[in-house]
Scaffold this motif. Structure first.
Motif, PDB file in Angstrom:
ATOM      1  N   ALA A 187     109.872  46.411  -3.081  1.00 44.71           N
ATOM      2  CA  ALA A 187     109.126  47.132  -4.161  1.00 44.71           C
ATOM      3  C   ALA A 187     109.095  46.006  -5.574  1.00 44.71           C
ATOM      4  N   LEU A 188     110.011  45.260  -5.677  1.00 43.36           N
ATOM      5  CA  LEU A 188     109.641  44.272  -6.885  1.00 43.36           C
ATOM      6  C   LEU A 188     109.008  43.224  -6.750  1.00 43.36           C
ATOM      7  N   ALA A 239     117.522  41.453  -8.887  1.00 48.58           N
ATOM      8  CA  ALA A 239     117.351  41.665 -10.212  1.00 48.58           C
ATOM      9  C   ALA A 239     116.555  40.624 -10.776  1.00 48.58           C
ATOM     10  N   ALA A 240     116.775  39.369 -10.462  1.00 39.73           N
ATOM     11  CA  ALA A 240     116.148  38.226 -11.000  1.00 39.73           C
ATOM     12  C   ALA A 240     114.421  37.880 -10.657  1.00 39.73           C
ATOM     13  N   THR A 241     114.211  38.927  -9.892  1.00 37.32           N
ATOM     14  CA  THR A 241     112.847  39.143  -9.531  1.00 37.32           C
ATOM     15  C   THR A 241     112.065  39.970 -10.373  1.00 37.32           C
ATOM     16  N   VAL A 242     112.645  40.931 -11.089  1.00 35.20           N
ATOM     17  CA  VAL A 242     112.005  41.926 -11.765  1.00 35.20           C
ATOM     18  C   VAL A 242     110.733  41.201 -12.622  1.00 35.20           C
ATOM     19  N   LYS A 243     109.738  41.831 -12.307  1.00 32.86           N
ATOM     20  CA  LYS A 243     108.533  41.498 -13.179  1.00 32.86           C
ATOM     21  C   LYS A 243     108.053  42.787 -14.070  1.00 32.86           C
ATOM     22  N   SER A 244     108.475  42.663 -15.337  1.00 34.68           N
ATOM     23  CA  SER A 244     108.187  43.840 -16.296  1.00 34.68           C
ATOM     24  C   SER A 244     106.598  43.768 -16.659  1.00 34.68           C
ATOM     25  N   ALA A 245     105.874  44.950 -16.181  1.00 38.17           N
ATOM     26  CA  ALA A 245     104.467  45.220 -16.766  1.00 38.17           C
ATOM     27  C   ALA A 245     104.703  45.696 -18.284  1.00 38.17           C
TER      28      ALA A 245
END
Length: 306
Positions: free
Chosen positions: A192-193, A217-223
């Motif tokens: 998903a991330l 968690a390190a792969t989260v890309k925040s829009a």
């Protein structure tokens, strides 16, 4: 014998808040008064005490040694006055049939109205008042007597508050119908991330990130990072990315046109929780509403699509 000075709650609140913020303008903003009114209240308190509480400059105020020494007593007096006011409020509310329920905005909008409508249908004399409250303050509002109970996500509570888990609810993803995620009923977090996440900041930081493996968690890309999950859902509906929330908000998300995708590996759970006071007698109406919530409206349902 010299009589004790007659403090007012306004004077003590102005003093304690000024000691915290160090600026009369900020104090005025927090207490919904003018800066001159704050200055006058503190000057009146200083006149009653017979010594100066603050050193004043054009930009800030700082406690004098006497002010620092007096501050713990002022805090204790304010707490006692607030406790007395809350006890008086409890007595009045028991007499007139008022029940106060604290809840975060999404629960207050999505879940509580149906609960309250069903409860008061056969109890027209009862008034149930909703107190919109941040998740982190639910337990405190019950502990200090502002609310008879609170309904919302699980958080660490004060020792004088009882915490009851009503039902579990999984964190799920929500996206617009034309988002690539909409083609999937289930996705692992790692998959998903690959798409940008619209995160509801405090809840995401406290409830989601700590439960993800570090490498995921390190792969989260925040829009976007926003304060409220309703805003996050709106941005997801506008195609700004996907967002996630507990599945018990499915009704709100679907009304905004969003599509659900279950998130796995790991499955992160959130508990819908009822907070009630320990050591404080509830009114008969508050006890009845708590029972109604436990037994009638909030059964064991996750909100995940079958």
């Amino acid at each position: 014998m010299k009589s004790a000075p007659h403090f007012t709650m306004r004077q003590l609140s102005a003093f304690v808040t000024a000691a915290e913020l160090g600026n009369f303008t900020q104090v005025a903003r927090r207490l919904n008064l003018t800066a001159s009114a704050i200055s006058n209240q503190i000057a009146e308190l200083e006149g009653l005490l017979g010594f100066q509480l603050f050193e004043r400059t054009t930009r800030k105020v700082a406690l004098t040694p006497e002010g620092r020494e007096f501050l713990p007593a002022a805090l204790a007096i304010r707490r006692q006055l607030e406790a007395a006011a809350n006890i008086a409020s409890d007595i009045r509310n028991r007499a007139v049939g008022i029940v106060r329920v604290a809840a975060p905005l999404t629960v207050a909008a999505e879940i509580l109205p149906r609960v309250i409508a069903d409860f008061v249908r056969h109890r027209p004399a009862v008034q149930v008042r909703i107190l919109d409250t941040g998740v982190e303050w639910l337990s405190d509002r019950v502990a200090n007597g502002e609310a008879d109970m609170a309904l919302g996500p699980d958080r660490i509570a004060s020792p004088d508050v009882m915490v009851e888990t009503l039902y579990p609810s999984a964190w799920v993803a929500w996206c617009a119908p034309d988002h690539p995620m909409a083609a999937h009923r289930h996705l692992a977090w790692a998959d998903a991330l690959q798409w940008p996440l619209v995160a509801a900041g405090r809840d995401h930081e406290h409830s989601v990130l700590p439960r993800l493996p570090d490498n995921i968690a390190a792969t989260v890309k925040s829009a976007q990072i926003v304060d409220n999950v309703t805003t996050a859902l709106g941005l997801a509906a506008a195609g700004m990315g996907f967002t996630c929330s507990p599945a018990y908000l499915a009704g709100l998300a679907r009304r905004m046109g969003l599509v659900q995708c279950e998130l796995t590996n790991p499955t992160i759970m959130r508990a819908m929780t009822l907070y009630t006071p320990l050591g404080r007698r509830p009114s008969s109406w508050a006890a009845a509403l708590a029972t109604h919530i436990r037994e009638t409206h909030l059964g064991p349902a996750s909100g995940i699509d079958d």
